[in-house]
Design an enzyme around this catalytic site. Structure first.
Site, mmCIF file in Angstrom:
data_model
loop_
_atom_site.group_PDB
_atom_site.id
_atom_site.type_symbol
_atom_site.label_atom_id
_atom_site.label_comp_id
_atom_site.label_asym_id
_atom_site.label_seq_id
_atom_site.Cartn_x
_atom_site.Cartn_y
_atom_site.Cartn_z
ATOM 1 C CE LYS A 69 -82.941 7.295 -44.334
ATOM 2 N NZ LYS A 69 -82.272 5.883 -44.878
ATOM 3 C CB THR A 71 -82.842 10.398 -47.345
ATOM 4 O OG1 THR A 71 -81.767 9.432 -48.818
ATOM 5 C CG2 THR A 71 -82.304 11.712 -48.881
ATOM 6 C CG ASP A 125 -84.867 2.411 -43.218
ATOM 7 O OD1 ASP A 125 -86.238 3.299 -44.742
ATOM 8 O OD2 ASP A 125 -83.757 3.076 -43.712
ATOM 9 N N GLY A 163 -75.046 1.362 -43.924
ATOM 10 C CA GLY A 163 -76.903 2.126 -43.842
ATOM 11 C C GLY A 163 -78.114 1.170 -43.212
ATOM 12 C CB SER A 166 -90.047 10.770 -51.340
ATOM 13 O OG SER A 166 -89.008 9.406 -50.535
ATOM 14 C CB ALA A 208 -72.049 -4.389 -42.093
HETATM 15 P P1 NAP Z 1 -73.728 2.076 -47.292
HETATM 16 O O1 NAP Z 1 -74.136 2.909 -46.645
HETATM 17 O O2 NAP Z 1 -73.204 2.324 -48.366
HETATM 18 O O3 NAP Z 1 -74.183 0.484 -47.505
HETATM 19 C C1 NAP Z 1 -73.670 0.048 -49.123
HETATM 20 C C2 NAP Z 1 -72.339 -1.990 -48.037
HETATM 21 O O4 NAP Z 1 -72.656 -1.907 -49.902
HETATM 22 C C3 NAP Z 1 -71.819 -2.046 -47.897
HETATM 23 O O5 NAP Z 1 -71.749 -2.935 -47.163
HETATM 24 C C4 NAP Z 1 -70.594 -2.066 -48.690
HETATM 25 O O6 NAP Z 1 -69.045 -2.543 -48.539
HETATM 26 C C5 NAP Z 1 -71.074 -2.925 -49.539
HETATM 27 N N1 NAP Z 1 -70.480 -2.378 -50.766
HETATM 28 C C6 NAP Z 1 -69.860 -1.498 -51.632
HETATM 29 N N2 NAP Z 1 -69.278 -1.916 -53.194
HETATM 30 C C7 NAP Z 1 -68.885 -3.607 -53.073
HETATM 31 C C8 NAP Z 1 -68.269 -4.024 -53.411
HETATM 32 N N3 NAP Z 1 -67.764 -3.470 -54.192
HETATM 33 N N4 NAP Z 1 -68.623 -5.216 -52.911
HETATM 34 C C9 NAP Z 1 -68.453 -5.768 -51.332
HETATM 35 N N5 NAP Z 1 -69.151 -4.699 -51.384
HETATM 36 C C10 NAP Z 1 -70.080 -3.752 -51.559
HETATM 37 O O7 NAP Z 1 -75.658 2.058 -48.691
HETATM 38 P P2 NAP Z 1 -77.112 1.797 -47.703
HETATM 39 O O8 NAP Z 1 -77.693 3.058 -48.411
HETATM 40 O O9 NAP Z 1 -76.602 0.673 -46.189
HETATM 41 O O10 NAP Z 1 -77.473 1.343 -49.261
HETATM 42 C C11 NAP Z 1 -77.222 -0.598 -49.679
HETATM 43 C C12 NAP Z 1 -77.851 -0.600 -50.884
HETATM 44 O O11 NAP Z 1 -80.221 -0.446 -50.437
HETATM 45 C C13 NAP Z 1 -78.131 1.195 -51.786
HETATM 46 O O12 NAP Z 1 -78.009 -0.058 -53.135
HETATM 47 C C14 NAP Z 1 -79.356 0.838 -51.339
HETATM 48 O O13 NAP Z 1 -80.454 2.030 -52.747
HETATM 49 C C15 NAP Z 1 -80.437 -0.199 -50.762
HETATM 50 N N6 NAP Z 1 -81.492 0.413 -50.327
HETATM 51 C C16 NAP Z 1 -82.653 0.277 -50.585
HETATM 52 C C17 NAP Z 1 -84.278 0.347 -49.942
HETATM 53 C C18 NAP Z 1 -85.357 -0.141 -50.285
HETATM 54 O O14 NAP Z 1 -86.039 0.519 -49.768
HETATM 55 N N7 NAP Z 1 -85.443 -0.940 -51.235
HETATM 56 C C19 NAP Z 1 -83.383 0.939 -48.401
HETATM 57 C C20 NAP Z 1 -82.736 1.678 -47.996
HETATM 58 C C21 NAP Z 1 -81.901 0.804 -49.186
HETATM 59 P P3 NAP Z 1 -68.059 -1.887 -47.147
HETATM 60 O O15 NAP Z 1 -69.193 -2.054 -45.954
HETATM 61 O O16 NAP Z 1 -67.081 -2.898 -47.074
HETATM 62 O O17 NAP Z 1 -67.768 -0.726 -48.168
#
Ligand code: NAP
Length: 278
Positions: free
Chosen positions: A70, A66, A107, A136, A21, A134
């Site tokens: 959050k 962040t 977001d 954040g 950011s 599913a």
């Molecule tokens: P989070 O809350 O930690 O959620 C992670 C997700 O990935 C959960 O659904 C988790 O499943 C799944 N996961 C992790 N390891 C796994 C595995 N080995 N097998 C199957 N599922 C797995 O993270 P988040 O904040 O939602 O972020 C998720 C991704 O989006 C990150 O890569 C982040 O950098 C990206 N993101 C990008 C933006 C953008 O602006 N482009 C914005 C926000 C986030 P479980 O529930 O089973 O653990």
């Protein structure tokens, strides 16, 4: 703050060194010749409440929030937008002149704008959406897809209970599929989204089958390191329109910048390159 102070904004989290950011907002401040600053701040959870009280007095007009603040930020705000309340997390804070702290979540806005820009003609209402993950980020994606008119959101997550919790919060248009059925749930979907962290540099690939995806579908990945994930490459090979996740990162930042610094920022290729540089 008196009106002639240089406006300050920033991002708070812990850790914060990885945040892109400052680069993003710093680029726009320079581009538009705005005498303001955007600062990364590592704030421990125990200091959050004090920071939110103190920052406006120091000249801050707002902040991004962040991990891990959050969710906690919602409890510290005077005004919480409906979408931030529904998502259960805030990422954009405005310190208003009347002293009130306004919390929003951009977001979902960033996600939808990225698809509108990256896949001309795309509309959420064109058909069901399939969402993988599913966590954040998924909460904002599901919320924004429904708000944008998706007739159904199909959701699959390794830990099914987290997907079931989203259905409980977002209602009957959300249908949950077991993780082993994640490929099948994409049949007939107009939009397919990876919100898991799989496929990110250093993480395992997202191995979900794309056999059921129609070539008419728009496929997008929230992961943007690498920009072209294996998931997006496989979708492109099937003839799908694909949209990378970097645009979401940029678009989610625009409402905050505009509110804090009074300038609607434009997105250009230089900015994408700057954000991707190591
Ligand atoms: P989070 O809350 O930690 O959620 C992670 C997700 O990935 C959960 O659904 C988790 O499943 C799944 N996961 C992790 N390891 C796994 C595995 N080995 N097998 C199957 N599922 C797995 O993270 P988040 O904040 O939602 O972020 C998720 C991704 O989006 C990150 O890569 C982040 O950098 C990206 N993101 C990008 C933006 C953008 O602006 N482009 C914005 C926000 C986030 P479980 O529930 O089973 O653990």
């Amino acid at each position: 703050m008196s009106d002639n102070k240089i406006p300050l904004a920033g991002v708070i989290g812990s850790p914060i060194a990885h945040s892109r950011s400052p680069r993003l907002h710093g680029y726009w401040l320079k581009k538009y010749g705005i005498a303001g600053h955007y600062i990364p701040m590592d704030i421990a959870p125990s200091d959050l409440a004090e920071a939110v009280q103190t920052l406006p007095r120091l000249g801050f007009v707002g902040i991004n929030v962040t991990i891990p603040h959050k969710e906690a930020m919602l409890g510290l705000a005077d005004i919480v937008t409906d979408r931030a309340a529904l998502i259960g997390a805030a990422n954009t804070i405005i310190f208003r002149k009347d002293g009130k702290v306004h919390a929003d979540n951009t977001d979902g806005y960033g996600f939808i704008q990225n698809l509108v820009e990256g896949a001309p003609g795309w509309s959420a209402s064109k058909g069901p959406a399939a969402v993988l993950g599913a966590g954040g980020a998924a909460r904002a994606i599901v919320s924004s897809l429904l708000e944008a008119g998706a007739p159904e959101v199909r959701l699959s997550n390794r830990t099914r209970a987290r997907a079931d919790a989203l259905r409980k919060d977002f209602g009957a248009k959300v249908n949950v599929f077991d993780w082993v059925k994640a490929g099948e749930m994409m049949e007939g979907c107009a939009t397919v989204v990876n919100t898991t962290s799989l496929g990110m540099t250093g993480k395992p690939e997202l191995k979900v089958s794309l056999d059921y995806v129609s070539s008419d579908a728009v496929v997008t990945d929230l992961v943007y390191t690498p920009l072209q994930t294996d998931f997006l490459s496989r979708a492109a090979e099937k003839g799908c329109t694909t949209v990378d996740g970097l645009g979401m990162l940029i678009h989610q930042a625009t409402p905050g910048f505009e509110r804090w610094f009074g300038q609607k920022p434009e997105i250009d290729d230089d900015l994408r390159e700057i954000l991707l540089a190591e």
